[in-house]
Design an enzyme around this catalytic site. Sequence first.
Site, mmCIF file in Angstrom:
data_model
loop_
_atom_site.group_PDB
_atom_site.id
_atom_site.type_symbol
_atom_site.label_atom_id
_atom_site.label_comp_id
_atom_site.label_asym_id
_atom_site.label_seq_id
_atom_site.Cartn_x
_atom_site.Cartn_y
_atom_site.Cartn_z
ATOM 1 N N GLY A 175 57.680 75.252 -11.882
ATOM 2 C CA GLY A 175 57.943 74.381 -10.747
ATOM 3 C C GLY A 175 59.194 73.575 -10.933
ATOM 4 C CD GLU A 229 62.437 74.990 -9.609
ATOM 5 O OE1 GLU A 229 62.345 75.376 -10.794
ATOM 6 O OE2 GLU A 229 63.326 74.192 -9.240
ATOM 7 C CD GLU A 286 60.538 76.524 -13.986
ATOM 8 O OE1 GLU A 286 59.305 76.676 -14.148
ATOM 9 O OE2 GLU A 286 61.053 75.411 -13.746
ATOM 10 N N PRO A 316 51.166 62.145 -6.820
ATOM 11 C CG PRO A 316 50.472 59.916 -6.909
ATOM 12 C CD PRO A 316 49.997 61.305 -6.582
ATOM 13 C CD GLU A 342 55.488 80.054 -26.167
ATOM 14 O OE1 GLU A 342 55.109 81.210 -26.436
ATOM 15 O OE2 GLU A 342 55.247 79.077 -26.891
#
Length: 176
Positions: free
Chosen positions: A75, A91, A95, A110, A145
């Site tokens: 994320g 994302e 990633e 939040p 990883e």
Amino acid sequence: MTTTHPLELFRFCPKCGSANFIENNEKSKKCRDCGFVYYFNSSAAVVAVIENDEGRILVSRRAKAPAQGALDLPGGFVDMYETAEEAAKREVLEETCLHVNNLRYLFSLPNIYVYSDFEVHTVDMFFLCNVSDFRALKAQDDVAEVFFMDKNQLNPEDFGLASIRKGIKNLLKHSL
């Protein structure tokens, strides 16, 4: 966490540059010169929950601060002009090299994300992401990883960011 309000760091009006930029209320500052009111709002971020055919969750290990070396979920921040759904797909690709086929919003939390010693207030939106082909799986970008874990092996305290810990607890409590 800091004891000072984040608006204390904003000393000049972002519209006209005046130093006559004063507290307006608990959420904003106002420029006495041009009248501009600046509201301090949360930044948008996304979190991807990816489950494989065996019901295992894709987990990453953070390569950089904050929480370097701790577990995480794929994320990051939502870019300008991007939807939360587009950000989640981007994302995950950045990633993990994986392509998200479709996704479903789960919940939001939040968070305060410390970036370069600056506290960024965020609202983290969690998405259940469907990936049909895991052959390209590879740690990229700010990830050291990536691997799959059984849900019963997920320990929220192993995750470095507060909202991810809370999100893992929520996922385990309500199961996917």
